[in-house]
Every structure is written in C-alpha cells, then in structure tokens.
Enzyme design. Structure first.
Site, PDB file in Angstrom:
ATOM      1  N   ARG A 117       0.814  -1.227   0.000  1.00  0.00           N
ATOM      2  CA  ARG A 117       0.000   0.000   0.000  1.00  0.00           C
ATOM      3  C   ARG A 117       0.842   1.269   0.000  1.00  0.00           C
ATOM      4  NH1 ARG A 117      -2.797  -3.597   3.341  1.00  0.00           N
ATOM      5  NH2 ARG A 117      -4.815  -4.233   2.463  1.00  0.00           N
ATOM      6  N   LYS A 139       1.333  11.349 -10.179  1.00  0.00           N
ATOM      7  CA  LYS A 139       0.393  10.505 -10.913  1.00  0.00           C
ATOM      8  C   LYS A 139       1.139   9.297 -11.469  1.00  0.00           C
ATOM      9  CE  LYS A 139      -2.606  12.379 -13.767  1.00  0.00           C
ATOM     10  NZ  LYS A 139      -3.215  13.303 -14.754  1.00  0.00           N
ATOM     11  N   GLU A 181       5.214  19.009 -24.144  1.00  0.00           N
ATOM     12  CA  GLU A 181       4.760  19.230 -22.776  1.00  0.00           C
ATOM     13  C   GLU A 181       5.288  20.553 -22.221  1.00  0.00           C
ATOM     14  OE1 GLU A 181       2.579  17.753 -21.059  1.00  0.00           O
ATOM     15  OE2 GLU A 181       2.382  15.692 -21.787  1.00  0.00           O
ATOM     16  N   LYS A 218       4.262  22.990 -13.262  1.00  0.00           N
ATOM     17  CA  LYS A 218       3.610  21.783 -12.764  1.00  0.00           C
ATOM     18  C   LYS A 218       3.620  21.732 -11.245  1.00  0.00           C
ATOM     19  CE  LYS A 218       2.818  16.984 -13.647  1.00  0.00           C
ATOM     20  NZ  LYS A 218       3.079  15.806 -14.505  1.00  0.00           N
ATOM     21  N   GLU A 228      -6.273  15.724  -8.650  1.00  0.00           N
ATOM     22  CA  GLU A 228      -6.885  16.197  -9.890  1.00  0.00           C
ATOM     23  C   GLU A 228      -8.389  16.430  -9.737  1.00  0.00           C
ATOM     24  OE1 GLU A 228      -5.204  15.129 -14.088  1.00  0.00           O
ATOM     25  OE2 GLU A 228      -6.874  13.790 -13.705  1.00  0.00           O
ATOM     26  N   ARG A 232      -5.717  21.104 -11.147  1.00  0.00           N
ATOM     27  CA  ARG A 232      -4.723  20.251 -11.790  1.00  0.00           C
ATOM     28  C   ARG A 232      -5.155  19.799 -13.184  1.00  0.00           C
ATOM     29  NH1 ARG A 232      -1.024  15.482  -9.180  1.00  0.00           N
ATOM     30  NH2 ARG A 232      -0.067  14.839 -11.126  1.00  0.00           N
ATOM     31  N   ASN A 236      -3.876  18.808 -18.319  1.00  0.00           N
ATOM     32  CA  ASN A 236      -4.327  17.910 -19.377  1.00  0.00           C
ATOM     33  C   ASN A 236      -4.651  18.653 -20.665  1.00  0.00           C
ATOM     34  OD1 ASN A 236      -4.222  15.373 -18.018  1.00  0.00           O
ATOM     35  ND2 ASN A 236      -6.019  15.979 -16.839  1.00  0.00           N
ATOM     36  N   HIS A 239      -4.563  16.898 -24.018  1.00  0.00           N
ATOM     37  CA  HIS A 239      -4.384  15.467 -23.776  1.00  0.00           C
ATOM     38  C   HIS A 239      -5.607  14.611 -24.096  1.00  0.00           C
ATOM     39  CE1 HIS A 239      -0.680  16.722 -22.013  1.00  0.00           C
ATOM     40  NE2 HIS A 239      -0.392  15.520 -21.570  1.00  0.00           N
ATOM     41  N   HIS A 243      -4.465  11.332 -25.989  1.00  0.00           N
ATOM     42  CA  HIS A 243      -4.581   9.969 -25.472  1.00  0.00           C
ATOM     43  C   HIS A 243      -5.379   9.082 -26.429  1.00  0.00           C
ATOM     44  CE1 HIS A 243      -3.719  11.125 -20.999  1.00  0.00           C
ATOM     45  NE2 HIS A 243      -2.631  11.050 -21.737  1.00  0.00           N
ATOM     46  N   HIS A 255       4.315  10.113 -27.105  1.00  0.00           N
ATOM     47  CA  HIS A 255       3.311  10.880 -26.354  1.00  0.00           C
ATOM     48  C   HIS A 255       3.357  12.356 -26.723  1.00  0.00           C
ATOM     49  CE1 HIS A 255       0.759  12.183 -23.072  1.00  0.00           C
ATOM     50  NE2 HIS A 255       1.720  12.970 -22.619  1.00  0.00           N
TER      51      HIS A 255
END
Length: 351
Positions: A117, A139, A181, A218, A228, A232, A236, A239, A243, A255
C-alpha cells in the site's frame, strides 16, 4: 549548478535540476535495506551505475528490467515486478527507483504505490518528457485495453533527480517530442516559454531554463490539487485527443507528438466555441510547427477518436469535458461540446 524546486503539499518533495546528480540518490533512499531499480534495456548501463552507487552506500540494489516505452506500462509487467519484490522480501522501509522516460516513471510509481500500500519511490527521468511531466506530480499508472492511464494511483515521490546530462545523448526525435509538454506549460501558465521557443532553438542554450520553467508550472499546479479534483486538470490541456490518438495508434506514436496534435485541436475547439482569438489559435500551430512537431492527423479517424475520448478521465457521465484557453495563460473548461463542434474543430488537424 543545481536548481532545487520544491513541490509543496501533504507530502512535499524536491525536484533537483542540474548535471551529474546521481551522487544525491543514496540520501533520498536513506533507511532502505534494498532498493529496486526499474529500467528498460536501453538504459541498462545507466541503471548499472545507479546500482553500483547504491551498493557503495550499503543499500542492496534489486535490478528490474522492464519492456521499453509504453510496452512496459501494463498490469502484467507491474505484476511481474511485484513478484520480484515479494521474492526479495521487500519491506515497507525499502524503496523503488524508476530510471528512464515517462513510461518507466509511471510504471515505477505505480509499482511502489501498490506494494504494501505504498513504499517510497524516487524518479530519475532520463528524457525531457519524463523530467517536465511524468516524474513530477505523483500521478502513476498503466494502460489497459480501455485506454491510457485509466488504472493508477496518486503517489508522490520522495524526490526527483532531473540530470540534464542524460539529454545530451537523447535522440533528437525524443527531445523534440518532449518539447510538446514544455510548450503546453507555456500556453496554460508561462508565456515566456513560448517566447523562448519563438526566438531560438529551445534545445540549445534555453533548454535548462525551459525545463525549470515547465517544472515550476507543474509544481505550482499540483501542490494544491494532488488528486486532480480541480485546478490540476489544466495540465491535461491537449491530452484528451492526444490519449485517443495514442490508443488508436497502438501506442506507437510518441506521447509528445500526440500532445502536439492535441494542442492544435484544443485551440481550434476554443476558437470554434468563441473562447480563443484567431491569432492565439494560429500561434499554437506556428510554434509547434517551428519545433518540428506534428500538427495533423488522419481525416478519416474522427469517429474512432471520438469513441475513445468518451472514456477520457475528464469526461463526466456521457459528457466530454475539454481544457481550453480563454486567452494565453488563462485555461478553463469546455463542458459537453456538441459533436458538430467537435467535428468542425477536427478539421484543423486534418489539413
């Protein structure tokens, strides 16, 4: 010369930007009896140096080679890593070091987040994309048949070492893809990034500054919104379509290349919705083209892309939700645009 950028929050950590930074790694995993070192085959020599450094510091390294790029971001690869951790009797005070591009840091963070965990993870990104995006923010995730990064966890690292010397040998195509990015950060928050890209070669004298500026953007955004749930989401930008392109292409596209097309699309969508002025819409295509990034995609792919976008993480129920700009540096959301508007904007990336 090193620059330390703090990422505040409930679990603050530092991102160090500079050259020849590996000597700082042992202190980031201090207290660990052993440390797993995740890497892909092209970075075996770099991972070997890291393993030797840990060994000299009295920490037993556990090298874990994973498939390169997006091929490594699967639940099957993660499960194999967990089996290796179990066989090594990996405890909660041990740590994971993820060495490589964005795919490896995504995978390494996910492996660390789930084992017992949550065990500490340190990212050592070796690509521009990894430095300015994947390694910062906490993330983590893997890809599934349904889409990219739909399975993952929020797990902030114990630290990030952005060693700019690793970019010296990065293939030009990968370096350029990472710029997408960086440029995204310019559009959503720091217009000086755009000015640097417009005034010269950003892979030259301005590279260190651009890396630091993108990381600061960032860090500022994620510090107040780890999961998010609010601001946040602006990270994206571009994106949603990106994606979808990656999935349709079987993750064979870089990417950053997909993000570049996604940025052009998001700008066109904002323009078609009357949110962004024509000059700013055009500026997206101009800057990205100047950098050598792709700005178009197949005209016959819209219906397939739309189907994939409907399972995007930002969607709410059956409504798509896009990050758009009202002006340069002023991101907002566009909720539930009509299919006609989405299709009209897509014309901008089929030219």
């Amino acid at each position: 010369m090193e620059t330390v950028i703090e990422v505040p929050g409930d679990r603050p950590y530092d991102v160090v930007v500079g050259r020849d930074l590996l000597a700082a790694l042992p202190r980031l995993v201090a207290g660990a009896a052993q440390t797993a070192v995740l890497y892909a085959a092209p970075l075996r020599a770099h991972a070997d140096r890291i393993a030797a450094l840990l060994r000299d510091a009295g920490i037993a390294p556990l090298p874990l080679e994973v498939p390169d790029a997006e091929a490594g971001k699967t639940i099957e690869v993660a499960a194999r890593c967990w089996d290796e951790l179990g066989a090594a009797r990996f405890t909660r005070t041990d740590a994971v070091v993820a060495v490589g591009g964005g795919a490896v840091t995504d995978l390494g963070g996910f492996v660390a987040a789930c084992w017992l965990r949550g065990v500490p993870v340190v990212h050592v990104p070796t690509s521009l994309l990894g430095m300015v995006d994947a390694a910062v923010g906490g993330k983590t995730g893997v890809n599934t048949a349904a889409g990219k990064n739909l399975v993952g966890a929020f797990h902030p690292p114990a630290g990030v070492l952005c060693d700019l010397s690793t970019l010296d040998t990065l293939p030009r195509a990968d370096l350029v893809a990472g710029l997408a990015e960086v440029i995204k950060c310019g559009f959503i928050a720091d217009p000086i990034i755009l000015e640097r890209c417009e005034s010269g070669d950003p892979t030259g004298a301005h590279l260190a500054e651009l890396v630091e500026r993108a990381i600061r953007v960032k860090a500022d955004v994620v510090s107040g919104d780890l999961r998010e749930s609010g601001r946040r989401e602006i990270l994206n930008y571009g994106h949603t379509l990106a994606h979808a392109i990656e999935k349709v292409e079987g993750y064979r596209w870089r990417h950053g290349d997909a993000v570049s097309v996604g940025l052009v699309y998001a700008a066109a969508l904002a323009g078609a919705a009357g949110r962004l002025d024509p000059a700013s819409v055009a500026r997206h295509r101009e800057i990205l083209t100047r950098m050598g990034l792709p700005v178009s995609y197949r005209a016959d792919a819209f219906d397939e892309l739309l189907s994939v976008m409907r399972v995007d993480k930002k969607a709410r129920g059956n409504k798509l939700r896009f990050i758009v700009l009202d002006a340069i540096g002023e991101p907002s959301t566009l909720d539930g645009p009509s299919d006609d508007l989405l299709r009209a904007a897509y014309a901008a990336v089929t030219a």
